[in-house]
Design an enzyme around this catalytic site. Structure first.
Site, mmCIF file in Angstrom:
data_model
loop_
_atom_site.group_PDB
_atom_site.id
_atom_site.type_symbol
_atom_site.label_atom_id
_atom_site.label_comp_id
_atom_site.label_asym_id
_atom_site.label_seq_id
_atom_site.Cartn_x
_atom_site.Cartn_y
_atom_site.Cartn_z
ATOM 1 C CE1 TYR A 141 -40.596 -27.408 -21.011
ATOM 2 C CE2 TYR A 141 -40.908 -29.787 -21.059
ATOM 3 C CZ TYR A 141 -41.373 -28.527 -20.757
ATOM 4 O OH TYR A 141 -42.620 -28.370 -20.182
ATOM 5 C CD GLU A 142 -38.157 -34.905 -21.323
ATOM 6 O OE1 GLU A 142 -37.193 -35.700 -21.416
ATOM 7 O OE2 GLU A 142 -39.307 -35.186 -21.697
ATOM 8 N N GLY A 194 -48.014 -23.533 -29.456
ATOM 9 C CA GLY A 194 -49.258 -22.779 -29.543
ATOM 10 C C GLY A 194 -49.844 -22.760 -30.945
ATOM 11 N N GLY A 220 -48.016 -29.965 -31.842
ATOM 12 C CA GLY A 220 -48.054 -31.174 -31.005
ATOM 13 C C GLY A 220 -49.312 -31.970 -31.263
ATOM 14 C CG ASN A 233 -44.110 -31.556 -19.096
ATOM 15 O OD1 ASN A 233 -44.749 -30.510 -19.139
ATOM 16 N ND2 ASN A 233 -43.396 -32.001 -20.118
ATOM 17 C CE1 TYR A 290 -48.613 -35.438 -25.096
ATOM 18 C CE2 TYR A 290 -47.710 -35.898 -22.933
ATOM 19 C CZ TYR A 290 -47.523 -35.577 -24.268
ATOM 20 O OH TYR A 290 -46.274 -35.405 -24.760
#
Length: 161
Positions: free
Chosen positions: A26-27, A94, A98, A125, A132
């Protein structure tokens, strides 16, 4: 749907490595992953573990993880928790996994008398940054991360004073 957060076990090393590889993909950093199941076992499940992992399960299926370690604030004279990695598999995003991991880590920090809970996020990101901030995180924009690794770490360690 039921979210359950549990400490990782030694037999989770393959799962943890798959999450690390998913995060690295992903990164766009897959080329940097040298972790192996054995290295994870040696560093996470030894007599003195260097880091700790929580596994998030959704209806009994492993859906994500958080890897953290303890640091120390001299100003607060208290330990802190540093979240190294948080990753949720795309098919489970979703579902508040997280958020559940962050809440669990925050509870851990409070229960253990930590003065803070912190982490870094890549500046591109934006979805993570927005998430956050919505959770109450404050950007430390005046601070920059410094790193010495690989060959530079070896050179620094061998510098004659």
């Amino acid at each position: 749907m039921s979210i359950h957060i549990r400490p990782a076990l030694k037999n989770d090393c393959s799962l943890i490595l798959s999450f690390i590889k998913g995060l690295a993909d992903y990164e766009k950093l897959s080329h940097e992953v040298i972790a192996t199941e054995q290295l994870l076992e040696d560093t996470l499940f030894s007599e003195q573990p260097r880091a700790h992992v929580f596994i998030a399960e959704l209806d009994g299926e492993a859906a994500g993880f958080a890897l953290y370690f303890y640091n120390y604030s001299t100003f607060l004279a208290k330990p802190g928790i540093y979240l190294e990695d948080l990753f949720v598999l795309p098919k489970y995003r979703g579902n508040k996994i997280g958020k559940a991991l962050l809440v669990h880590l925050a509870k851990t920090a409070v229960e253990e008398g930590c003065g803070r809970f912190e982490w870094s996020v890549l500046d591109w990101n934006q979805p993570a940054i927005d998430f956050y901030r919505a959770m109450g995180a404050v950007g430390m924009d005046e601070w920059t991360v410094q790193r010495v690794s690989g060959e530079q770490l070896e050179q620094l360690a061998n510098t004659k004073i």
